[in-house]
Design an enzyme around this catalytic site. Sequence first.
Site, PDB file in Angstrom:
ATOM      1  N   THR A 115       0.817  -1.255  -0.165  1.00  0.00           N
ATOM      2  CA  THR A 115       0.015  -0.097   0.219  1.00  0.00           C
ATOM      3  C   THR A 115       0.746   1.220   0.126  1.00  0.00           C
ATOM      4  O   THR A 115       0.521   2.248  -0.587  1.00  0.00           O
ATOM      5  CB  THR A 115      -0.847  -0.060   1.138  1.00  0.00           C
ATOM      6  OG1 THR A 115      -1.769  -1.202   1.066  1.00  0.00           O
ATOM      7  CG2 THR A 115      -1.928   1.238   1.307  1.00  0.00           C
TER       8      THR A 115
ATOM      9  N   ASP B 179      -9.034  -3.687   0.315  1.00  0.00           N
ATOM     10  CA  ASP B 179      -7.844  -4.381   0.849  1.00  0.00           C
ATOM     11  C   ASP B 179      -8.244  -5.271   1.958  1.00  0.00           C
ATOM     12  O   ASP B 179      -7.761  -6.410   1.819  1.00  0.00           O
ATOM     13  CB  ASP B 179      -6.743  -3.483   1.149  1.00  0.00           C
ATOM     14  CG  ASP B 179      -5.357  -4.057   1.535  1.00  0.00           C
ATOM     15  OD1 ASP B 179      -5.004  -4.773   0.611  1.00  0.00           O
ATOM     16  OD2 ASP B 179      -5.211  -3.905   2.734  1.00  0.00           O
TER      17      ASP B 179
ATOM     18  N   LYS C 144      -7.439   4.273   5.414  1.00  0.00           N
ATOM     19  CA  LYS C 144      -6.109   4.368   5.985  1.00  0.00           C
ATOM     20  C   LYS C 144      -5.442   5.598   5.872  1.00  0.00           C
ATOM     21  O   LYS C 144      -5.560   6.254   4.896  1.00  0.00           O
ATOM     22  CB  LYS C 144      -5.200   3.361   4.966  1.00  0.00           C
ATOM     23  CG  LYS C 144      -5.798   1.998   5.117  1.00  0.00           C
ATOM     24  CD  LYS C 144      -4.994   0.947   3.994  1.00  0.00           C
ATOM     25  CE  LYS C 144      -5.391  -0.493   4.313  1.00  0.00           C
ATOM     26  NZ  LYS C 144      -4.828  -1.264   3.350  1.00  0.00           N
TER      27      LYS C 144
END
Length: 564
Positions: free
Chosen positions: A97, A323, A179
């Site tokens: 990521t 994810d 995130k």
Amino acid sequence: MKRSLFVALLAVCFFTNTDNVNAQKKSKRKNKNTVEELASVSVKSNPKLVVGIVVDQMRYDYLTRFYNQYGEGGFKRMVNEGFNAKNHHFNYAPTSTGPGHTSVYTGTTPSMHGVIGNNWYDKNLGVNVYCAGDSNYNSVGTDGSEGKMSPHRMLTTTVTDQLRLHTQKKGKVIAVAIKDRGAVLPGGHAANAAYWFVGKDEANFITSSYYMNSLPAWVNNFNASDAAEKYKKPWTTLKDISTYQESGSDENNYEGKFKGETTTSFPHNLPALWDKNRGFDIIKATPYGNSLTADFAIAALKGEHLGKDNITDFLAISFSSTDYVGHQFGVNSKEIEDTYIRLDQDLERLFNELDAEVGKGEYTVFLSADHAAIQVPTYLKDSKIPGGYVNYKDMSTKLNEWAKFKFGSEDLIKNISNNQIFLDHKVIANLDLDLQTVQEAFAKELLTFSDVDMAYTAYQMWQNEYTRGIPYILQNGYNQKRSGDVIVVLKPGYISYSRTGSTHGSPRVYDTHAPLLFFGKGIKQGSTVAPTEIPDIAPTISALLGIASPNGTTGKPIEAVLEN
């Protein structure tokens, strides 16, 4: 008579030539005007808003596998109205990521931008560091430490930075994700703001004092609206589950479970599982996390008045929940299929808001991923396809035993992470050993492990220039000041992970093949199967905007995408 005829012919020729000259002059004036008009159009063709979308852990074949399940306004709108780069790949590893988001926006690879993993071993500090972590800044919007973030470990500029510089910081850059790293890294060093989500019992979008000392009113209003509360509900399939023919069986041994569950199958009763799964954190691993992200992105669009003037703004959105779902349930699960069907609806909702707020044809969108993912190896094995698991702790133990026999010391390895081995250079020097020799010895020993396919040394990364294949991908991911001494490549289908769910990180095609879609102002309609690479995205957007590419750019603009 002859004289009269001659004079008449001479007159005809004169007027004819005069007409031709006048026509040529008129044509030249017309051509000049056309050039000036085209130049004027070119100068004024910048979109009012660029929207960059990164879908976390999206394989290219999610676009094709689930295509018939999608509506007309999301993925299909991008494909039908825009440009589809079908043979798009990451040209480096590790594919994770932090490096993924950074590479999309910097137009280069970890070898240049320095983000070599989500976490990595810092050779100078002797500790593991986080790609977006920064203790020099405070959390804004929460009392916890989740906001202690900045992009300081990213060594180069982003396309969002270049937009800020080009517009004398008049163009706004706002980044949004579940995130933190999915917002901090795309936003770049000069972003107006980056926001990410804190779950547990808070359910708020927060930021860092790197950007501001207090949240804007529109963010406070969004958080106060309890927008996340509506997703505290059971996760059932959007459509009749019997129509989900593009994925495997619902109940199987290849998927993980939420804490408190006894089955992998639908429905997932989130309210009943709430307390055992850290409250609002559970929605991160459901498609509701993507819906909440879309809600907040739309609030940012309106709250920041993006795309309301002729100075280009930039909205960077990362859909992170794909994810989490992939890691827990795997790439062949009903959960993944439902997540992408629902994401398609969220994209349509976002595009409709862009049409209303900015105007059709006034904004440009690109969509890609930060990495793809592997099929669950246990599923591969049950399908008679090679696959398996590697335990790096066991590998470390065996290597230490070998090193004691070979070099007389068990202290040569300092760290193993991101498929790299970091050696202790001081111990090697004290033993009067040659570093290159030790690196090569470790690489050769690794090749005796049945699950290891290849091994390359730092010395090889320094001395050679690879142009294709796995070594090329590894070299693009190798940063001289930050990467390790030996790089390990596992056999195809092998991972270091749990026996359920999917992961990523390798230089293999299942981790590198990702979608790349463009649509909107300045974008041609069409597609290509010509190879394109992740670092090509930022210079393509830079060319569209007429701004300088990021200062570490190694990619090239994709000419086929842009209108002349």
